[in-house]
Design a protein around this motif. Structure first.
Motif, mmCIF file in Angstrom:
data_model
loop_
_atom_site.group_PDB
_atom_site.id
_atom_site.type_symbol
_atom_site.label_atom_id
_atom_site.label_comp_id
_atom_site.label_asym_id
_atom_site.label_seq_id
_atom_site.Cartn_x
_atom_site.Cartn_y
_atom_site.Cartn_z
ATOM 1 N N ASN A 103 0.651 -1.382 -0.067
ATOM 2 C CA ASN A 103 -0.503 -0.142 -0.303
ATOM 3 C C ASN A 103 0.818 1.007 0.029
ATOM 4 O O ASN A 103 0.433 2.575 0.023
ATOM 5 C CB ASN A 103 -0.809 -0.543 1.253
ATOM 6 N N SER A 104 2.396 1.068 0.156
ATOM 7 C CA SER A 104 3.181 1.847 0.028
ATOM 8 C C SER A 104 3.413 3.122 -1.655
ATOM 9 O O SER A 104 2.608 1.962 -2.244
ATOM 10 C CB SER A 104 4.773 1.731 0.659
ATOM 11 N N ALA A 105 3.916 3.707 -1.185
ATOM 12 C CA ALA A 105 3.732 4.263 -2.583
ATOM 13 C C ALA A 105 5.018 3.716 -3.241
ATOM 14 O O ALA A 105 5.698 4.375 -4.291
ATOM 15 C CB ALA A 105 4.409 6.361 -2.472
ATOM 16 N N ASP B 9 6.158 7.595 0.276
ATOM 17 C CA ASP B 9 5.328 8.045 0.420
ATOM 18 C C ASP B 9 5.876 9.341 0.604
ATOM 19 O O ASP B 9 5.106 10.160 -0.407
ATOM 20 C CB ASP B 9 4.616 7.129 1.834
ATOM 21 N N ASN C 62 6.347 11.398 -2.594
ATOM 22 C CA ASN C 62 5.043 10.678 -4.079
ATOM 23 C C ASN C 62 3.462 12.558 -3.457
ATOM 24 O O ASN C 62 3.145 12.650 -4.286
ATOM 25 C CB ASN C 62 3.990 9.816 -3.403
HETATM 26 C C1 LIG Z 1 0.787 9.422 -3.938
HETATM 27 O O1 LIG Z 1 -0.001 10.711 -4.070
HETATM 28 C C2 LIG Z 1 -1.013 10.411 -4.720
HETATM 29 C C3 LIG Z 1 -1.971 12.145 -5.212
HETATM 30 O O2 LIG Z 1 -1.561 12.702 -3.957
HETATM 31 C C4 LIG Z 1 -2.546 9.845 -4.086
HETATM 32 O O3 LIG Z 1 -3.319 9.324 -4.834
HETATM 33 C C5 LIG Z 1 -1.046 8.950 -4.523
HETATM 34 O O4 LIG Z 1 -2.625 8.279 -2.868
HETATM 35 C C6 LIG Z 1 -0.116 8.547 -3.010
HETATM 36 N N1 LIG Z 1 0.343 7.241 -3.606
HETATM 37 C C7 LIG Z 1 0.662 6.671 -2.339
HETATM 38 C C8 LIG Z 1 0.734 4.863 -1.866
HETATM 39 O O5 LIG Z 1 0.645 6.892 -1.010
#
Ligand SMILES: *[C@@H]1O[C@H](CO)[C@@H](O)[C@H](O)[C@H]1NC(C)=O
Ligand SMILES: *[C@@H]1O[C@H](CO)[C@@H](O)[C@H](O)[C@H]1NC(C)=O
Ligand SMILES: *[C@@H]1O[C@H](CO)[C@@H](O)[C@H](O)[C@H]1NC(C)=O
Ligand SMILES: *[C@@H]1O[C@H](CO)[C@@H](O)[C@H](O)[C@H]1NC(C)=O
Length: 529
Positions: free
Chosen positions: A31-33, A76, A79
Motif C-alpha cells: 500500500n506504500s508508494a 510516500d 509521492n
Molecule cells: C501518491 O500521491 C497521489 C496524489 O497525491 C495519491 O492519490 C496516492 O494515493 C499516493 N500514493 C500513495 C501510495 O501514497
C-alpha cells in the motif's frame, strides 16, 4: 592481479553484503508508494517515469529489511512533494535476468535510473530524509543553461575541475537531446554548461583569448575546458553519444591530477600508460606541478600523469617495483605491456630531478627506456648444473622458455607457500629423472614468483601454479613465449610423468627413466626365485 592489488590499497570501500539485522520484511508494504517492478513492467515504467530510484533486493537480506521502512517513508513523502520521482523495488530472487543485466552482486543495490538506458549507482544515505534529499538533487537538470553573460561567466569561475561546454549557436533538437543524454550519463563525474546565445558564446573569447569561437556561431560545438590551465579542447569528430562520452572521458583527465579514491576509476579506465609522482609534502608536489602539466599537455592521449600522496597510498610503490621507503619517486606503469619503469632510487635517495623525469618519459615514449624488473640474482652456472630442477629468476626465465626445442615444465611458487614446500621433494625427483637424460629434451624448472616479476600467458593466481610449455608449441604474441598448458592433476610423480608424456610433442616417456626402482624390484624377484 596488479590492478586488484591497487584496488585493495586505494579503495577501501567495503561491500557489506548479506546477514545483518533481521527483523521485519525486506519487501515494501504494497500500500506504500514503492512500486514493485518485474521484468515485464520494467521498460514501460521507466519510459513513463524519467527518474526512478530502484532497489534491487532479496527477501532474506538483513540490510534490505533494515532499509525497507526508511525506503517506504521516503517514497510516500516524495509521492506527495515530488510525484515525478518514483521509488521502486526489484526482487532479485524472482527477476534474475533483470538483476543480471544490471550486474547486481550484493543486496540491497540502489540505482538511479533515467529511462531504461541510463543507470547510475546511488551513493546517498540510507535513511528517509537522506534518500529524499539525494533524489531531489537528481531532478536538477544535468545541463546548466545560463541566461546572461554574467551568469555564464560566474558559473565558469566556479568550476574547479575540467568541465564541458556546449556551444549551441544554431543547435537543433537532435544534437541538443544527444548532449542531454550524454550529460545524464556523466552527470555524476562532470559539469555540463550550454552557451546558448551569441553574446554568451563570444564571452568565451574574452576569458580564453587563445580560442576563436567565431566559427562556432552557426553550428553546434562541444568543448572540454581545463580551468586551471585555461585551455580549451574542441570536439572535432562526428557527433554521436558514444563519441562524445569517449571524448569527454579522455579529455577531462587533468594534465596532472592526483590519484586517490575519487579519481582511481577514471585513471584505471584509461588504457594509457600512467606516470606516477609519489610525494610526501605539498612543497614536493608543487615543485613538479609545472613540469607535469607540461608533460601532460605534450603527451595528451598518449600518457597520463598523476600525483600520489605517499602518506596515504605509498605502499602502491611496491606494485610498480619501486621502494616505498624512498619518496619522492617517479615511475611509469605501461598497462599494455605490463612493464614498469622508474628513475633509479638508489642513485637518487632525495628523489628524482625534473631533468631525470623528463628524460625517462622521453625514453619511454621512444621505446628506449629500460623496464625495472624485480628479480633474484642470476644463478651461477654451477648452481644450474648441480640442481635437479632448473633455477629460474626474472633474468633467465624468458631466455630458457625461448628454447622451443625443449619441453619445459615450470613451477611458479612462493617461498612462504606451504603446498609448495610439500611439492618440493617430488618436484626435485621429477627434475632429476629428466636431468639424467638430457637427450629427452625435457627440463623441469621452478621460479619464486613472489620475488621475480615475469610475464606469463596464464595469470598466476595461486601457488604453486604448474605450467607446461610443450616443445615447438605455439608462441603467444603478447609474451613472446609459448602458450603453456596448466597442470591441474594430483601433485604426484607418476601423474606428472604421464602428463609430460601426454602433452609433449616429443613423446618422452619418463617412466622408462625410473631404472633404480625397476632394478630393485628385479632383485626382489630374483631373491624369491
Ligand atoms: C501518491 O500521491 C497521489 C496524489 O497525491 C495519491 O492519490 C496516492 O494515493 C499516493 N500514493 C500513495 C501510495 O501514497
Ligand atoms: C536544448 O535543451 C534545453 C533544455 O534541455 C532547452 O532549454 C533548449 O531550448 C534546447 N535547445 C534547442 C536548440 O533545442
Ligand atoms: C589496463 O588494462 C586492463 C585490461 O587490459 C584494463 O581493464 C585496465 O583498466 C587498464 N588500466 C590502466 C590503468 O590502464
Ligand atoms: C593422459 O592421457 C590418457 C589418455 O588420453 C588419459 O587417460 C590420462 O588421464 C592422461 N593423463 C594425464 C596426467 O593427463
Amino acid at each position: 592481479m596488479k590492478f586488484l592489488k591497487v584496488t585493495s590499497i586505494l579503495s577501501s570501500i567495503a561491500l557489506v553484503l548479506a546477514s545483518g539485522p533481521t527483523e521485519g520484511e525486506a519487501e515494501a508494504d504494497p500500500n506504500s508508494a514503492v512500486v514493485k517492478l518485474t521484468t515485464d513492467s520494467f521498460n514501460e515504467f521507466l519510459i513513463n517515469n524519467p527518474l526512478v530510484l530502484a532497489e534491487f533486493y532479496a527477501p532474506w537480506c538483513g540490510y534490505c529489511k533494515k532499509l525497507a521502512p526508511e525506503y517506504v517513508k521516503a517514497a510516500d513523502s516524495l509521492n506527495e512533494s515530488h510525484p515525478n520521482i518514483k521509488l521502486a523495488q526489484i526482487d532479485c530472487t524472482v527477476e534474475e535476468d533483470l538483476c543480471r543485466q544490471f550486474g547486481i552482486r550484493g543486496y540491497p543495490t540502489l540505482k538511479v535510473l533515467r529511462g531504461p538506458e541510463n543507470s547510475d549507482d546511488y551513493e546517498g544515505p540510507r535513511e528517509a530524509d537522506g534518500i529524499m534529499e539525494y533524489m531531489i538533487k537528481q531532478t536538477l537538470p544535468s545541463v546548466s543553461v545560463p541566461e546572461t553573460v554574467e551568469e555564464f561567466l560566474s558559473l565558469i569561475e566556479e568550476q574547479a575541475k575540467p568541465f564541458i561546454v556546449q556551444i549551441s549557436g544554431k543547435g537543433d533538437e537532435e544534437s541538443n537531446s544527444t548532449f542531454t543524454s550524454v550529460a545524464d550519463t556523466l552527470r555524476k563525474e562532470l559539469n555540463f554548461i550550454t552557451a546558448k546565445s551569441e553574446d554568451i558564446i563570444n564571452s568565451l573569447s574574452t576569458k580564453y583569448f587563445d580560442f576563436d569561437v567565431s566559427s562556432y556561431l552557426d553550428k553546434v560545438g562541444y568543448l572540454v575546458i581545463h580551468p586551471k590551465e585555461n585551455t580549451i579542447i574542441p570536439f572535432t569528430a562526428e557527433v554521436s553519444k558514444d563519441a562524445l562520452v569517449n571524448f569527454f572521458k579522455t579529455e577531462v583527465v587533468p594534465y596532472f591530477g592526483d590519484i586517490n579514491r575519487d579519481t582511481y576509476m577514471m585513471y584505471m579506465e584509461s588504457p594509457l600508460p600512467l606516470g606516477y609522482y609519489f610525494y610526501k609534502t605539498e612543497e614536493q608536489r608543487e615543485s613538479f606541478e609545472e613540469t607535469f602539466n607540461k608533460l601532460g599537455k605534450t603527451f595528451r592521449g598518449k600518457m597520463n600523469f598523476v600525483g600520489l600522496d605517499a602518506n596515504l597510498f605509498g605502499r602502491h610503490a611496491e606494485s610498480l617495483n619501486m621502494d616505498p621507503e624512498i619518496v619522492p619517486l617517479f615511475a611509469i606503469q605501461d598497462n599494455a605491456s605490463g612493464k614498469k619503469y622508474g628513475v633509479d632510487q638508489a642513485e637518487n635517495p632525495e628523489g628524482p630531478s625534473i631533468e631525470q623525469v623528463e628524460e625517462l618519459v622521453e625514453q619511454f615514449m621512444e621505446g628506449s627506456a629500460k623496464p625495472i624488473v624485480k628479480s633474484e640474482p642470476m644463478p651461477s652456472d654451477e648452481e644450474v648444473s648441480s640442481a635437479p630442477v632448473y633455477p629460474l629468476v626474472s633474468h633467465n626465465h624468458d631466455a630458457l622458455l625461448e628454447d622451443l626445442s625443449k619441453d619445459i615444465f615450470v613451477e611458479y611458487y612462493a617461498h612462504w607457500c606451504g603446498h609448495c614446500k610439500k611439492l618440493a621433494p617430488i618436484w626435485d625427483n621429477l627434475g632429476g629423472l629428466y636431468k639424467e637424460h638430457p637427450e629427452s629434451n625435457v627440463v623441469v624448472a621452478k621460479i619464486d614468483h613472489s620475488k621475480n616479476d615475469v610475464d606469463t600467458y596464464v595469470q598466476i593466481e595461486g601457488y604453486p601454479t604448474l605450467l607446461f610449455y610443450p616443445a615447438n608449441g605455439e608462441v603467444d604474441e603478447k609474451t613472446g613465449l609459448r602458450i603453456p598448458v596448466p597442470y591441474e592433476g594430483p601433485r604426484e610423480l607418476d601423474s606428472f610423468i604421464e602428463f609430460i608424456k601426454n602433452k609433449s610433442s616429443l613423446n618422452v616417456d619418463g617412466s622408462e627413466f625410473k631404472q633404480p626402482e625397476v632394478e630393485e624390484e628385479a632383485e626382489v624377484e630374483h631373491d624369491e626365485l
